[in-house]
Motif scaffolding. Structure first.
Motif, short mmCIF file in Angstrom:
data_model
loop_
_atom_site.label_atom_id
_atom_site.label_comp_id
_atom_site.label_asym_id
_atom_site.label_seq_id
_atom_site.Cartn_x
_atom_site.Cartn_y
_atom_site.Cartn_z
N LEU A 180 0.84 -1.20 0.00
CA LEU A 180 0.00 0.00 0.00
C LEU A 180 0.87 1.25 0.00
O LEU A 180 0.57 2.22 -0.69
CB LEU A 180 -0.93 -0.01 1.21
CG LEU A 180 -1.94 -1.16 1.20
CD1 LEU A 180 -2.80 -1.14 2.45
CD2 LEU A 180 -2.82 -1.10 -0.03
N VAL A 181 1.96 1.20 0.75
CA VAL A 181 2.86 2.35 0.75
C VAL A 181 3.46 2.54 -0.64
O VAL A 181 3.51 3.65 -1.17
CB VAL A 181 3.97 2.16 1.81
CG1 VAL A 181 5.03 3.23 1.65
CG2 VAL A 181 3.38 2.24 3.20
N VAL B 254 2.24 1.70 -3.47
CA VAL B 254 1.23 2.24 -4.38
C VAL B 254 1.06 3.74 -4.15
O VAL B 254 1.06 4.53 -5.09
CB VAL B 254 -0.10 1.51 -4.17
CG1 VAL B 254 -1.22 2.25 -4.87
CG2 VAL B 254 -0.01 0.10 -4.69
N THR B 255 0.93 4.10 -2.88
CA THR B 255 0.71 5.52 -2.57
C THR B 255 1.86 6.37 -3.10
O THR B 255 1.65 7.44 -3.66
CB THR B 255 0.61 5.71 -1.05
OG1 THR B 255 -0.17 4.65 -0.53
CG2 THR B 255 -0.01 7.02 -0.69
N LEU B 256 3.07 5.87 -2.91
CA LEU B 256 4.21 6.71 -3.27
C LEU B 256 4.51 6.69 -4.77
O LEU B 256 4.86 7.70 -5.35
CB LEU B 256 5.46 6.25 -2.50
CG LEU B 256 5.42 6.42 -1.00
CD1 LEU B 256 6.73 5.95 -0.39
CD2 LEU B 256 5.18 7.87 -0.64
N ARG C 245 2.71 4.93 -7.57
CA ARG C 245 1.84 4.65 -8.70
C ARG C 245 1.66 5.85 -9.60
O ARG C 245 1.78 5.75 -10.82
CB ARG C 245 0.47 4.15 -8.23
CG ARG C 245 -0.35 3.64 -9.40
CD ARG C 245 -1.73 3.24 -9.00
NE ARG C 245 -2.43 4.37 -8.43
CZ ARG C 245 -3.47 4.26 -7.61
NH1 ARG C 245 -3.89 3.07 -7.28
NH2 ARG C 245 -4.05 5.33 -7.12
#
Lengths: 324, 354, 566
Positions: free
Chosen positions: A163-164, A166-168, A170
């Motif tokens: 998730l991290v 992806v957040t950073l 993507r």
């Protein structure tokens, strides 16, 4: 190793033209390799499947994402052999899925994604793993920090990490490489970063033992640099466990990709991959066993052929076996 | 070797603290909200109040410090109390009363344990509750997997390219490349639905007390154990085989044979011992994973072990639970990698760490 | 609520009880499986459906909704209404009377003090009560005698059935929870895991996120019920496994909410061990249009806020064309089968509030193309329509879920047919539905052009639900991206009607206003494009009798009436 060069006075005068080239090491390897039936078959299948997924869509031109609801749940053509009233059609020789997407086109397109992810992630994993393993095993001073770092990465829970990531990453990746290529880089990166630890620990363990062996001491005594020892003496000797790691890593990467897309980190949902085809087909495996068989077989056969190829290479590269 | 072990044990304390910090920061950084599973019908103001009640608004260092105190000061007290009061092993010691439970009727100072956000109960109690089924299923599968894998690996290497080896390769590679989310339902369809031999919803309340209940336990364990053992077997037998093959052609094997040692001694003692290093590495890496559970298999068979606990906690963003389980996982990883390092030294005395 | 319907419903519920009355505990054991495992048995500390429904076996409210949405008294002697004098004329007080002789499972009497305590427990400012919205507007609670509870509201409540009604606000025992108020609530683990209740079962053992073992309540008010002596409530696994365990292997008697594709359920039902049941509530799967610009090129405080209108979705013709291109019948057939029906309404039920809006039900690809053509959107060389350099290119996001991904694929195809480029994205539900302001992927933040999810409302009154789309209630940076007006819809006329609704007590009039509000969001503006009215499919074994599927309250609302068919 090399055959003696025929020396005649005439030849001696001119620049000697090599009529029979020196038998290089790689020639020997190839000679040995081609006696290994499994390796040849594995290699052959791998080339076939690679060509098929790369160029198959030139021959089989149906769009794998095209839905055709009227023709959903078509069975593969061979079903007609034992079940005369089965819903089959030559337009979809391997059948269609529950939304009417052509399975053959999906397998070809899915293979391209799965093979790309599998190979790229596996190579990345092996590169990171081997580098860290060799450094830790060979240089005593690096051993502590690198292995504690390995422990750290092993302990990280994977879902928050994803998730991290992806957040950073993507959005920038999508902006620079487009949605599909950007996702590809992210997926390969994530798999690579989270699965090198086993390879690293295996390589380190072997190197710890190997570097105390006589031939390494001899090489060192002969003034070989550390770099030389690592590349000429240590790495060839950890090749077999590495091959196993790589083969298993390929399978894991192909499967992990589908798990990632379940967690929402994967390719867009209409983008076929073998892992995703398999996961989608599992709830319907009683009615449509072919839908799990098809991607399942492709994954298994690919991994199996890589395994045989690895076996063949290993045997061919081992000078003790070679020539027997 | 002893000094090495002691030094590593001492060093592992700061290592683990650092790992805990990194995990904590990672969890804080990861997007997520413990209110994600509360229905959309609950208005945002109410959700905000619920978040505050969970202590979400506090600064990060306060939250981390609280967790450290709870994990390393209060939980051990609970454990010691349990040991002296209830356990069979240390029950003879005088009962201690280090920990003062908080609760409805308690006045004055009390010790707050690590509390899960989902269940509002101590995390460690739930972890302990999950241990039996995790060990029965995941642990058993691992042991079974290793016990099958090592002989297969040895024999496959010894008779390389025999029918046995070829068949073994084929089965293990296919077994490894087919994921448990497929093998699990496949076994269920065959053995539960079609044949009706085994139940597939694992009963965690089942207590083994006599032969019949033991048989039932075996029946309900069989399918998940098979699924998990397949993966373990495939992996370890491949490493075993590759490593044996490397050693079987070494000069020392020829020497041993020339000395007139029996084939069994040569293979099972000399070669095996020297081939164990990669296998020990892989096995040691796998033991903590038992504790981490087998998420997919547990979900498919409703085993509800630690893997299922972790994944539900992750989806519910239950940070104290995730943090605690992951940290215990980290402790096991550090510990078993230390064991692996010690085993290397025993297997190959030339390896020195000092 | 219609009193007649209520009373008739109540009478019917009693009449329907099994004729062959067995004695308590005579039918042995029953197994229930929920593929989401309950974490806690106190619904005030967790809003999760799994927790509310498992707790409903043990603790009960004063009244519940039945399968038709009518009110049925449980602990109350009757449902208070204006007609019977229970609700005051000014709609500011409601008076509940408890049934006589009720006992807690520990044998002590149930009194009005317990009811008042329940409100105190939930309304405590530090408690973080999940059901606080149920007690919204409560000014004070009085207990004139042991059986009477009077709830005073601050302002007139056209729908006074918030507190103590339905599975979300059951009565808890004062003696047990007395010391668990506010910040102490999570410390009472034993009480939260084993509440003393009035329901048909009592908790013997609770393993959080795993399994609950229960047995019949010896003090249950009906001496012949429940028919089962013991009950196992298993949680965990997945919907496929739960369906299989009931329909194919018969290991379990009841499986909750089988969210599976209809062909998969149909195949399972061929197993012959059980049958599926379906019922409809208010859950609507919809596509929400983003009226603001989610472009990543915008600064963070402008992106997806009302300061930046959407480049093309702010145009009615585009939104309407997108809706026209969708074949809802087909979506239902693929994704939900008997558990879905196509709808054009945001409020699909109850009948009184549901508009007869059916315009969207027929797919009209050609009409959609013509509409876009007319509005000046012309097809470019790449097959994508554009106008003044703006391309109709949509990012379409939803949560990860097999059915939703099928829907995405189908809708993408239709939209591409009318010349709208579509990119799909699916996001893990725990992130998508979480409200983390730091994540770009929450449904509130809406960093996409359209998104799909389902929502519903509690009980039968849609006022709170429709109020979500009030101007100013949108998620925005200043509110930490919290807010319910997901589309950033803003219409003064809509807000005025909402105010009117909140002051109207006459049911017919409320229905008219609610219908109008619903139409303003759907067929008049296409801000919300409803797709499917989603029912619920559960399954029970052939030998389990008395099951009545209820989507307005806990599914296990009438578990006391369940029995074994012999």
């Amino acid at each position: 190793m090399t055959d003696p060069m025929p020396q005649t006075p005439l030849n001696a005068l001119q620049e000697p033209e090599i009529t029979q080239p020196a038998r290089s090491q790689w020639r020997d390897v190839w000679d040995q390799f081609k006696h290994h039936k499994g390796a040849l078959m594995g290699g052959g299948f791998l080339i076939f499947i690679t060509l098929a997924v790369l160029f198959g869509d030139l021959i089989w031109q149906i769009d794998p994402k095209k839905l055709d609801i009227r023709n959903k749940d078509v069975r593969p053509i061979y079903t007609a052999i034992w079940e005369s009233d089965a819903k089959v059609s030559w337009a979809n020789p391997l059948g269609t899925d529950n939304l009417g997407r052509d399975q053959l086109a999906q397998v070809l397109a899915g293979g391209r994604a799965s093979m790309a992810v599998g190979w790229a992630a596996m190579i990345l994993t092996m590169l990171i793993g081997t580098t860290i393993g060799v450094l830790a095993g060979f240089f005593r001073r690096l051993d502590g920090p690198l292995m504690r770092f390995t422990d750290l990465v092993l302990s990280l829970p994977i879902l928050p990490l994803l998730l991290v990531a992806v957040t950073l990453f993507r959005q920038p990746l999508r902006a620079n490489f487009g949605p599909e290529m950007g996702m590809f880089i992210l997926i390969v990166g994530v798999i690579g970063v989270t699965s090198w630890m086993q390879a690293a620990r295996i390589v380190r363990g072997d190197i710890l033992a190997l570097k105390e062996r006589e031939f390494v001491l001899a090489a060192r005594a002969a003034g070989t640099t550390s770099r030389g020892i690592i590349f000429r003496h240590l790495l060839p000797n950890v090749l077999s466990p590495l091959m196993v790691s790589a083969t298993l890593g390929l399978a894991t990467a192909i499967i992990t990709e589908s798990a990632l897309s379940f967690l929402g980190v994967g390719f867009p949902s209409d983008f076929p991959t073998w892992g995703k085809m398999l996961a989608d087909a599992v709830p319907r495996m009683q009615e449509y066993p072919e839908r799990v068989m098809l991607p399942g077989m492709m994954i298994s056969l690919t991994v199996l052929s890589v395994n045989y190829l690895g076996d063949g290479l290993r045997d061919a590269l081992d000078p003790r076996i070679r020539g027997r | 070797m002893l000094t090495f072990s002691i030094r590593r044990l001492v060093l592992s304390v700061p290592t683990l603290l650092f790992i805990a910090l990194v995990i904590f920061l990672l969890l804080q950084l990861a997007p997520g909200d413990p209110m994600a599973q509360v229905p959309l019908t609950v208005p945002p103001e109410v959700k905000q109040k619920m978040r505050e009640a969970l202590g979400l608004g506090q600064p990060i260092h306060v939250q981390f410090w609280k967790w450290l105190v709870q994990m390393f000061w209060i939980e051990p007290q609970v454990f010691i109390d349990w040991l002296t009061n209830k356990s069979a092993l240390f029950g003879w010691l005088p009962d201690t009363d280090l920990y003062t439970a908080c609760g409805g009727a308690v006045e004055g100072p009390c010790d707050l344990r690590v509390i899960s956000w989902q269940t509002r109960s101590p995390v460690m109690d739930i972890v302990v509750q999950r241990l039996p089924q995790t060990l029965w299923v995941v642990g058993m599968a691992y042991v079974v997997g290793i016990l099958i894998a090592i002989p297969i690996g040895i024999y496959s290497a010894y008779r390389q390219y025999s029918v046995f080896d070829q068949a073994g390769t084929f089965i293990t590679m296919i077994g490894f490349s087919i994921p448990p989310f497929f093998t699990g339902p496949l076994l269920i369809v065959i053995f539960s639905v079609q044949l009706g031999w085994f139940p597939f919803i694992y009963d965690t309340t089942h207590v083994v007390e006599d032969w019949d209940s033991f048989v039932f336990q075996l029946r309900q364990m069989l399918m998940p154990v098979m699924v998990l053992a397949l993966q373990t077997t495939a992996q370890i037998s491949r490493f075993m085989r590759a490593s044996m093959l490397d050693n079987l052609n070494q000069d020392y094997v020829r020497t041993a044979r020339a000395k007139g040692l029996s084939e069994a001694v040569v293979v099972m003692i000399h070669v095996l011992r020297n081939s164990m290093i990669p296998v020990v590495t892989v096995i040691a890496l796998g033991v903590p994973a038992i504790f981490g559970g087998a998420i997919i298999t547990e979900v498919v068979f409703s085993v509800n072990g630690i893997g299922q606990l972790l994944i539900t906690a992750l989806f519910a963003n239950d940070l104290p639970m995730v943090m605690t389980i992951t940290f215990m996982f980290a402790v096991l990883i550090v510990f078993f990698n230390l064991i692996a390092d010690i085993l290397y030294g025993l297997l190959d005395p030339r390896i020195r760490y000092d | 609520m219609k009193v007649k319907a209520t009373l008739l419903g109540a009478a019917a519920a009693f009449a329907l009880a099994p004729a062959a009355m067995a004695e308590r505990g005579s039918d042995g054991h029953v197994n229930i499986i929920y593929w989401q495992a309950p974490s806690i048995l106190n619904p005030y500390l967790s809003g999760g459906t799994k927790d509310i429904e498992s707790a409903s076996l043990v603790i009960e409210p004063l009244g519940r909704y039945d399968e038709n949405g009518n009110l049925v008294p449980y602990l109350a002697a009757e449902i208070p209404t204006v007609e019977n004098g229970g609700v005051s004329e000014d709609l500011k007080t409601i008076t509940w009377n408890l049934k006589d002789g009720l006992l807690w499972s520990d044998g002590s009497p149930v009194t009005s003090a317990d009811v008042a305590f329940t409100a105190e427990y939930c309304m405590h400012p530090e408690g973080g009560c999940a059901q606080l919205a149920k007690f919204d507007g409560v000014e004070s609670i009085e207990t004139p005698d042991d059986l009477t509870v009077v709830v005073n509201f601050k302002e007139p409540k056209p729908n006074p059935y918030g507190p103590f009604m339905g599975g979300q606000s059951p009565i808890i025992q004062k003696a047990q929870f007395e010391n668990c108020l506010g910040a102490k609530a999570p410390e009472c683990t034993d009480a939260n895991f084993g509440p003393i209740g009035t329901g048909p079962f009592v908790v013997d053992e609770f393993k959080p996120n795993d399994v609950i073992a229960m047995s019949a309540n010896p003090n249950y008010r009906d001496p012949d019920k429940p028919a089962f002596a013991t009950l196992t409530f298993k949680g965990g696994g997945d919907a496929t496994g739960a369906g299989r365990a009931v329909l194919e292997t018969g290991e379990f008697d009841y499986a909750w909410n089988l969210q599976l594709a209809p062909d998969v359920i149909a195949k399972m039902a061929e197993g012959g061990k059980g049958k599926t049941i379906a019922a409809f509530g208010t859950l609507v799967e919809r596509i929400e249009m983003n009226l603001t610009d989610p472009s990543p090129d915008l600064p963070a405080d402008v992106r997806a806020t009302r300061k930046a209108p959407h480049p093309f979705l702010s145009e009615l013709a585009v939104r309407k064309a997108l809706s026209m291109a969708i074949d809802r019948e087909l979506l239902v057939e693929i994704g939900y089968g008997q558990a879905g029906r196509p709808t054009c309404n945001l409020v699909p039920a109850p009948e009184m509030f549901a508009s007869d809006n059916t315009d969207c039900l027929t797919q009209d690809i050609e009409g959609a193309k013509a509409l876009l053509e007319e509005a000046g959107w012309t097809v470019g060389s790449d097959g994508v329509r554009s106008k003044d350099g703006v391309r109709l290119s949509i990012l379409y996001q939803t949560s990860t879920n097999a059915v939703r991904q099928d829907f995405q694929a189908l809708i993408k195809q239709w939209w591409e047919e009318i010349g709208v480029e579509t990119e799909l994205r699916n996001i893990n539900a725990s992130v998508f539905f979480g409200g983390d302001p730091g994540s770009p992927d929450t449904f509130q933040k809406f960093y996409a052009d359209v998104e799909m999810y389902a929502n519903n409302f509690d009980g039968t009154d849609p006022q709170a639900y429709l109020s979500m789309y009030r101007c100013g209630n949108e998620p925005k940076p200043s509110s930490q991206w919290q807010g319910e007006n997901i589309n950033r819809f803003c219409d003064p006329e809509y807000d005025a009607l909402l105010d009117e609704l909140s002051q109207t007590g006459v049911l017919e009039e409320r229905g008219r206003i609610a219908k109008k509000l619903n139409e303003m969001l759907t067929k008049e503006s296409y801000t919300i494009v409803p797709l499917v009215d989603r029912g619920r499919v559960s399954a029970h074994s052939n030998t389990l009798g008395g099951v009545v599927l209820n989507t307005w309250d806990s599914e296990l609302w009438n578990v006391a009436d369940w029995y074994r068919i012999k």
